[in-house]
Structure formats: C-alpha cells, structure tokens
Design an enzyme around this catalytic site. Structure first.
Site, PDB file in Angstrom:
ATOM      1  N   LYS A   1       0.658  -1.239  -0.254  1.00 54.19           N
ATOM      2  CA  LYS A   1       0.060  -0.104  -0.115  1.00 54.19           C
ATOM      3  C   LYS A   1       0.992   1.207   0.096  1.00 54.19           C
ATOM      4  CE  LYS A   1      -4.488   0.592   0.516  1.00 54.19           C
ATOM      5  NZ  LYS A   1      -5.533   0.050  -0.008  1.00 54.19           N
TER       6      LYS A   1
ATOM      7  N   GLY B   1     -23.512   3.136   4.450  1.00 60.60           N
ATOM      8  CA  GLY B   1     -22.676   3.664   3.316  1.00 60.60           C
ATOM      9  C   GLY B   1     -23.368   3.393   1.898  1.00 60.60           C
TER      10      GLY B   1
ATOM     11  N   GLY C   1     -22.214   4.486  -0.823  1.00 56.72           N
ATOM     12  CA  GLY C   1     -21.181   5.024  -1.671  1.00 56.72           C
ATOM     13  C   GLY C   1     -21.267   4.078  -2.889  1.00 56.72           C
TER      14      GLY C   1
ATOM     15  N   VAL D   1     -19.755   0.995  -3.589  1.00 58.53           N
ATOM     16  CA  VAL D   1     -19.970  -0.210  -3.435  1.00 58.53           C
ATOM     17  C   VAL D   1     -21.261  -0.400  -2.722  1.00 58.53           C
ATOM     18  CG1 VAL D   1     -19.443  -2.406  -1.843  1.00 58.53           C
ATOM     19  CG2 VAL D   1     -17.466  -0.803  -2.919  1.00 58.53           C
TER      20      VAL D   1
HETATM   21  P1  NAD Z   1     -17.097   5.561  -1.224  1.00 53.27           P
HETATM   22  O1  NAD Z   1     -16.261   6.585  -0.783  1.00 53.27           O
HETATM   23  O2  NAD Z   1     -17.812   5.633  -2.348  1.00 53.27           O
HETATM   24  O3  NAD Z   1     -18.450   5.597  -0.276  1.00 53.27           O
HETATM   25  C1  NAD Z   1     -18.486   5.571   1.131  1.00 53.27           C
HETATM   26  C2  NAD Z   1     -19.779   6.111   1.572  1.00 53.27           C
HETATM   27  O4  NAD Z   1     -20.068   6.061   2.959  1.00 53.27           O
HETATM   28  C3  NAD Z   1     -19.917   7.468   1.330  1.00 53.27           C
HETATM   29  O5  NAD Z   1     -21.324   7.759   0.572  1.00 53.27           O
HETATM   30  C4  NAD Z   1     -19.981   8.388   2.658  1.00 53.27           C
HETATM   31  O6  NAD Z   1     -21.013   9.394   2.472  1.00 53.27           O
HETATM   32  C5  NAD Z   1     -20.446   7.172   3.512  1.00 53.27           C
HETATM   33  N1  NAD Z   1     -20.162   7.533   4.944  1.00 53.27           N
HETATM   34  C6  NAD Z   1     -18.929   8.073   5.492  1.00 53.27           C
HETATM   35  N2  NAD Z   1     -19.242   7.806   6.734  1.00 53.27           N
HETATM   36  C7  NAD Z   1     -20.670   7.293   6.845  1.00 53.27           C
HETATM   37  C8  NAD Z   1     -21.164   7.157   8.176  1.00 53.27           C
HETATM   38  N3  NAD Z   1     -20.921   7.386   9.379  1.00 53.27           N
HETATM   39  N4  NAD Z   1     -22.517   6.756   8.053  1.00 53.27           N
HETATM   40  C9  NAD Z   1     -23.073   6.393   6.681  1.00 53.27           C
HETATM   41  N5  NAD Z   1     -22.262   6.605   5.747  1.00 53.27           N
HETATM   42  C10 NAD Z   1     -21.206   7.126   5.774  1.00 53.27           C
HETATM   43  O7  NAD Z   1     -16.241   4.327  -0.920  1.00 53.27           O
HETATM   44  P2  NAD Z   1     -16.595   2.676  -1.650  1.00 53.27           P
HETATM   45  O8  NAD Z   1     -15.722   2.573  -2.828  1.00 53.27           O
HETATM   46  O9  NAD Z   1     -17.956   2.581  -1.794  1.00 53.27           O
HETATM   47  O10 NAD Z   1     -16.025   1.822  -0.319  1.00 53.27           O
HETATM   48  C11 NAD Z   1     -16.795   1.497   0.666  1.00 53.27           C
HETATM   49  C12 NAD Z   1     -15.973   0.803   1.788  1.00 53.27           C
HETATM   50  O11 NAD Z   1     -15.768  -0.464   1.089  1.00 53.27           O
HETATM   51  C13 NAD Z   1     -14.783   1.278   2.393  1.00 53.27           C
HETATM   52  O12 NAD Z   1     -14.420   0.984   3.592  1.00 53.27           O
HETATM   53  C14 NAD Z   1     -13.610   0.802   1.194  1.00 53.27           C
HETATM   54  O13 NAD Z   1     -12.517   0.848   1.882  1.00 53.27           O
HETATM   55  C15 NAD Z   1     -14.243  -0.601   1.270  1.00 53.27           C
HETATM   56  N6  NAD Z   1     -13.782  -1.296  -0.136  1.00 53.27           N
HETATM   57  C16 NAD Z   1     -14.164  -0.661  -1.188  1.00 53.27           C
HETATM   58  C17 NAD Z   1     -13.606  -1.390  -2.492  1.00 53.27           C
HETATM   59  C18 NAD Z   1     -14.035  -1.060  -3.890  1.00 53.27           C
HETATM   60  O14 NAD Z   1     -13.980  -1.792  -4.873  1.00 53.27           O
HETATM   61  N7  NAD Z   1     -14.393   0.169  -3.762  1.00 53.27           N
HETATM   62  C19 NAD Z   1     -12.784  -2.622  -2.300  1.00 53.27           C
HETATM   63  C20 NAD Z   1     -12.716  -3.269  -1.000  1.00 53.27           C
HETATM   64  C21 NAD Z   1     -13.222  -2.557   0.221  1.00 53.27           C
END
Ligand code: NAD
Length: 350
Positions: free
Chosen positions: A82, A182, A184, A186
């Site tokens: 990382k 969340g 987002g 995913v």
């Molecule tokens: P993202 O930034 O698109 O979405 C995260 C969402 O969580 C955002 O909409 C944000 O507003 C919301 N959020 C933050 N704090 C919050 C809270 N306290 N309560 C409710 N919502 C809250 O990120 P993502 O790509 O969707 O990833 C989500 C999680 O999955 C992260 O922890 C990331 O590390 C993990 N992850 C993602 C991937 C990937 O392929 N994107 C792969 C492995 C792990």
C-alpha cells in the site's frame, strides 16, 4: 526512531518501507511492502491530510498487511502493499507531484503495483501510468478493468448467501431485511443486487442525496445516523468506514449476521468476542470484500469481465470454508480466515 520502526516492521511482518521525497514538489509519501512471497505487492495509493507522520505510517503499515492477507486468502499470486501520499488531495495534488511519486514506484521495478484508493482516482492512475508500467485499475476503454466497486459488491452479495445458509438454512434473499451503512460506490451496487433479489433494504449515508437515490430506486427505508445500528434486520452491512463494529455499537445490533465491504470493520481484534457473545455471525471483511482485488488481478492477466465475475463468485465457497474451519477448530470466523491466509503465506515463505 530507528529502533521502534524496525520493531514495528518485525512485529507486523513488513519486508520494506520506502520513504519518498522530492524537493521540487515537496512530495511526502510512504510505500509499504508487507509480503511478496506469493507475488508482487499490489495495493492502492491513498492521499490523505494525515495529522501526523505516525498516523500516515500506521495507516500504510496496517493497510499493506491487510492486502497480504486478502490476496493470500483469495488464493491470488500477489503480495500485499500500500502507499500513502501525505497531503490534501483537493489542494496538494499536482501533475508534478504524481510524476515524482511514480518515479519512486518505478524504481522498485515491479515489487509494488499501485492502484487507486481514497483521494487517488482513475485520472491520477492514468498520470502515474505515463511514468511507470507498475500500475493497475485503469479504464476499460484503455484495456483496464475500470471501477472495481461493482465486483466488490458482487463478492459481498455472494458472501451474504453463504451467511444466510449458515444462519437460516437457505440462501434466499426474499423478504430478508438488510441494513446497509454507506451508500457509496459499493453500497449502491450492493443495494441494487439485493433489491433485484427481493430483499427489503434500510440504508444510511451522511449524504441525503445518496439516501434519496436508494429510496427512489430500490424502495429502501432511509435511516439516519447511528440509528442504523439499531435496525431490526437479518444482515447488518458496513459499507462506509472501518472501525464501526466496536464495543459501543455491538450492544445495539439487532441482527444475526454482519457482512459488509468496509475494510477493517472491527475496531479492535477483540471485538469479535463481543459479536460471538451475542451470537452474531461475522463474515471476515478481507475475505468477502476481495472482489475488487480479484478484478484487478484479472486485469494484469488481460481483462475478461465474465472470467472476473466467475472468480469473484467463488468468494461464496471460500467463506463457507472459513465457517467450516471456525466450527471444526472452535475458533472465531476472523481467526479462521487469518489461519488460512497465514498458512498460505508460511508455505510460500518457507
Ligand atoms: P465511497 O467513498 O464511494 O462510499 C463510502 C460512503 O460512505 C460515502 O457515500 C459516505 O458518504 C458514506 N459514509 C461515510 N461515513 C458514514 C457514516 N458514518 N454513516 C453512513 N455513511 C457514511 O467508498 P466505496 O468505494 O463505496 O467503499 C466503501 C467501503 O468499502 C470502504 O471502507 C472501502 O475501503 C471498502 N472497500 C471498497 C472497495 C471498492 O472496490 N470500492 C474494495 C474493498 C473495500
């Protein structure tokens, strides 16, 4: 300083930490290579305005170690790495800074392969790729695998099936109530899959527009703030930040299953005991959120979307192996996943 750092590396099992500087651009970056016994270390670059140097170092060491475990448990010929750039992506990110960072990656000669993470998006990866070939996660239009989030969501969806089977004896989502924290990239992709499978959804996000979208598109009930922990449901799915499963939230949970995409969901390793005391089945995060990594690995081989989906779907069987080992050895699901990953790393290191 030197002795504690080497002790930290020994304790964490890290092979190499590279501190990257550039006088002209004021680059401050750290690349952590945790373990390359299975293959080159692959992991995203995070750009974040860390408050202190220690915070940046701890983050990169913790995240690189998790990548080794994720690759190992997923049976991928990849190691864990990382990187972090210490700075604000909104104000400090420049083309020259990314170029200087890319040169450091290039000097590692392929021991570390970079991908996107928080604060580093596809355009940044494209910029880095102009300087070094040790890059992954570029656009589909360029022969890459694109956004990994839908594949991560699919892996979590398949894992939820294994959880439902373990708890209810069948894998049907029909009428099952799922609370997703969340919405987002995913969380939204996961909500779509679950909605299509006839699950009832409860969603939370700090962004009201994202909640409104889920309500409109998937008939989800919006839940505000901490109330998401109290929702009476079948699966609680953390898809926002890490550390949300802890001694403060576990007593509120009203569900038999925790299965989500967020990295490092347990605030402390001991929190698994609190889940066990409450008879809540925990699907280990790095086992079930490996879809994105698997997708990127497919890109390194020459991307084929169908093959990537098939490979991500195998997370279902992998999670069942974790559950079986946990039961056979009388250990937690988190410990069982660690045992499988560590056994693979040991065999290859020997
Ligand atoms: P993202 O930034 O698109 O979405 C995260 C969402 O969580 C955002 O909409 C944000 O507003 C919301 N959020 C933050 N704090 C919050 C809270 N306290 N309560 C409710 N919502 C809250 O990120 P993502 O790509 O969707 O990833 C989500 C999680 O999955 C992260 O922890 C990331 O590390 C993990 N992850 C993602 C991937 C990937 O392929 N994107 C792969 C492995 C792990």
């Amino acid at each position: 300083m030197t002795t504690p750092l080497f002790e930290m590396m020994k304790t964490g099992g890290h092979e190499q930490i590279l501190f990257c500087s550039d006088r002209e651009t004021s680059l401050k970056a750290i690349i952590a290579i945790h373990n390359t016994s299975l293959g080159p270390a692959l992991g995203g670059c995070r750009m974040w305005p860390y408050k202190t140097f220690d915070a940046a170092l701890n983050d990169v060491m913790r995240l690189s170690r998790a990548m080794s475990y994720k690759a190992a448990v997923s049976n991928l010929p990849l190691g864990g790495g990382k990187s972090v750039i210490w700075g604000d992506p909104e104000t400090d990110k420049t083309a020259a800074l990314l170029k200087a960072f890319a040169k450091h990656i290039d000097h590692l000669g392929g021991r570390y392969i970079v991908a996107e993470d928080v604060g580093i998006g596809v355009p940044d990866i494209e910029a880095i790729r102009k300087v070094t070939s040790h890059v992954s996660g570029f656009p589909i239009s360029d022969g890459g695998s694109g956004d990994p989030s839908p594949l991560t969501a699919y892996g979590v969806f398949c894992s939820m099936r294994a959880c439902l089977e373990a708890v209810f004896g069948n894998a049907s989502f029909e009428g099952k109530r799922i609370a997703i924290q969340g919405m987002g990239k995913v969380g939204t992709a996961l909500a779509k899959l679950l909605h299509e499978a006839d699950a009832k959804l409860y969603v939370s996000d700090m962004d009201p527009e994202k909640m409104a979208y889920a309500t409109r598109e998937f008939g989800a009930d919006p839940i505000h703030g901490h109330e998401i922990y109290r929702v009476d449901c079948d699966i609680f799915s953390p898809c926002a930040l890490g550390g949300t499963i802890n001694e403060r939230t576990i007593p509120s949970l009203s569900c038999p299953i925790v299965a989500g995409a967020a990295n490092n969901q347990l605030e402390k390793p001991e929190d698994i005991r609190l889940l066990e005391e409450r008879k809540i089945l925990y699907a280990p995060d790095y086992v079930i959120n490996a879809g994105g990594l698997i997708n990127i690995y497919e890109e390194l081989k020459g991307y084929d979307k169908d093959r990537a989906y098939k490979r991500v779907g195998a997370i279902y069987g992998r999670l069942k192996e974790v559950f079986a080992l946990a039961q056979a050895e009388g250990v937690s699901t988190a410990a069982a996943a660690d045992r499988i990953a560590e056994a693979r790393l040991r065999v290859k290191s020997a």
